[in-house]
Write a protein that holds these residues in place. Sequence first.
Motif, PDB file in Angstrom:
ATOM      1  N   VAL A 165       0.884  -1.854   1.750  1.00 50.89           N
ATOM      2  CA  VAL A 165       1.920  -0.878   2.404  1.00 50.89           C
ATOM      3  C   VAL A 165       1.921  -0.163   1.528  1.00 50.89           C
ATOM      4  N   LEU A 166       1.428   0.656   0.286  1.00 55.23           N
ATOM      5  CA  LEU A 166       1.466   1.581  -0.361  1.00 55.23           C
ATOM      6  C   LEU A 166       0.415   2.631   0.583  1.00 55.23           C
ATOM      7  N   SER A 167      -0.732   2.096   1.059  1.00 55.14           N
ATOM      8  CA  SER A 167      -1.604   2.147   2.490  1.00 55.14           C
ATOM      9  C   SER A 167      -1.314   2.467   3.461  1.00 55.14           C
ATOM     10  N   TYR A 168      -0.593   1.580   4.021  1.00 57.71           N
ATOM     11  CA  TYR A 168       0.234   2.342   5.092  1.00 57.71           C
ATOM     12  C   TYR A 168       0.837   3.191   5.597  1.00 57.71           C
ATOM     13  N   LEU A 169       1.963   3.523   4.537  1.00 59.31           N
ATOM     14  CA  LEU A 169       3.265   4.461   3.765  1.00 59.31           C
ATOM     15  C   LEU A 169       2.317   5.718   4.331  1.00 59.31           C
ATOM     16  N   ARG A 170       1.053   5.782   3.038  1.00 62.46           N
ATOM     17  CA  ARG A 170       0.050   7.272   3.356  1.00 62.46           C
ATOM     18  C   ARG A 170      -0.138   7.808   4.391  1.00 62.46           C
ATOM     19  N   LEU A 171      -1.309   6.757   5.263  1.00 62.55           N
ATOM     20  CA  LEU A 171      -1.490   6.742   6.162  1.00 62.55           C
ATOM     21  C   LEU A 171      -0.693   7.383   7.374  1.00 62.55           C
ATOM     22  N   ASP A 172       0.517   6.305   7.730  1.00 66.48           N
ATOM     23  CA  ASP A 172       1.481   6.381   8.710  1.00 66.48           C
ATOM     24  C   ASP A 172       2.508   7.636   8.752  1.00 66.48           C
ATOM     25  N   GLY A 173       2.238   8.085   7.573  1.00 62.58           N
ATOM     26  CA  GLY A 173       3.123   9.030   7.107  1.00 62.58           C
ATOM     27  C   GLY A 173       2.260  10.857   7.106  1.00 62.58           C
ATOM     28  N   GLY A 174       1.116  10.496   7.402  1.00 63.11           N
ATOM     29  CA  GLY A 174       0.628  11.940   7.314  1.00 63.11           C
ATOM     30  C   GLY A 174      -0.073  12.302   6.007  1.00 63.11           C
ATOM     31  N   ALA A 175      -0.464  12.209   5.302  1.00 59.64           N
ATOM     32  CA  ALA A 175      -0.939  11.664   3.857  1.00 59.64           C
ATOM     33  C   ALA A 175      -2.588  12.720   4.126  1.00 59.64           C
ATOM     34  N   SER A 176      -2.652  13.390   3.426  1.00 59.29           N
ATOM     35  CA  SER A 176      -4.175  14.675   3.582  1.00 59.29           C
ATOM     36  C   SER A 176      -4.728  13.548   2.272  1.00 59.29           C
ATOM     37  N   ASP A 177      -4.447  13.120   1.532  1.00 62.53           N
ATOM     38  CA  ASP A 177      -5.088  12.895  -0.251  1.00 62.53           C
ATOM     39  C   ASP A 177      -6.762  12.314  -0.220  1.00 62.53           C
ATOM     40  N   TYR A 178      -7.542  12.905   1.222  1.00 64.92           N
ATOM     41  CA  TYR A 178      -8.933  13.019   1.779  1.00 64.92           C
ATOM     42  C   TYR A 178      -9.968  13.422   0.399  1.00 64.92           C
ATOM     43  N   MET A 179     -10.790  12.859   0.212  1.00 68.18           N
ATOM     44  CA  MET A 179     -12.369  14.072  -0.674  1.00 68.18           C
ATOM     45  C   MET A 179     -13.027  13.708  -0.277  1.00 68.18           C
TER      46      MET A 179
END
Length: 328
Positions: A165-179
Amino acid sequence: MRILWGYIKGKCWLLATLGLCTGIFALVLSLYDLPAEAAGYAGLLCLIVLALFGLRDFLRWRRKVLELESIQGQAALLLHMLPEPHDLEEAAYRELLSELNEDRRAAVSARDARLRQSTDYYTMWVHQIKTPIAAMRLLLQGDESEQGRALSAELFRIERYVELVLSYLRLDGGASDYMFRQVDVDAVLRQAARKYAPLFIRGKVSLDLRETGLRVLSDEKWLQLLLEQVLSNAVKYAPGGHVTVRSEGEYLLIQDDGVGIAPEDLPRIFERGFTGYNGRMDKRATGIGLYLCREICGKLGHTIQVASELGKGTCVTIGLARPYLEVE
């Protein structure tokens, strides 16, 4: 030619009016016993004048059409991008577009606000639910009874769903925490295998994890989530079976000998919410897992393909090559 023909179709009434006026001149001249050629000459002169003004009008109209076509498909229509109005009708249309644009902006703002509220609520819920999960994990520590192991397995499933669920929210919400950095694929696979070891053991699924020697440019956290989701599906749909993880070049293959996927379901397995035949058999299926896998691959620049045969198993192929890194 398309634009010229469109202009001519729009000006047919003008040519018809010119022909009608020429006919009226010819009729009046004939009633006064005057040469009919005069009407022809007058009509020809009017046609020449009309052609000159028409050419100028066509060039202006053509420029406006091309400007309008160039801004079609824009994510947000900006009024200053529109050609300037040349008459009251165009000004009225421009004002109407301005009102519609304001309504659209208000609707988008309201939708974004609702989305942010929903995302904030579920994010808070995910973090709050982790506390009782951790407490239950502590209570079950050291309980080696059959019931304790069963409860631990179900608690692990709950933890996985919360993480999903948390990953879905981050991904679908346009979060950009990529390294992005060089990632050791074997190390990530070993972590995922250790994490899912209880499910492999409880499902009596054997795992053949072969060294790949792959090092790829990726985000380790999201790549691990991707691999965990694929392994989770393999365990779920291959009870008592066998799962093999190997590489072919820069492709990672995760293969099981489970129930497989129906041929009619294969084209739609990456759609959000689609569960298919297997999902109807397993009422707990959400249709989110493979959708997340596809979205994660898109964010990381990887590819994912699924080949399956009903009753014989499934093979998931993940292309880890990334020829270039997009910078926004």
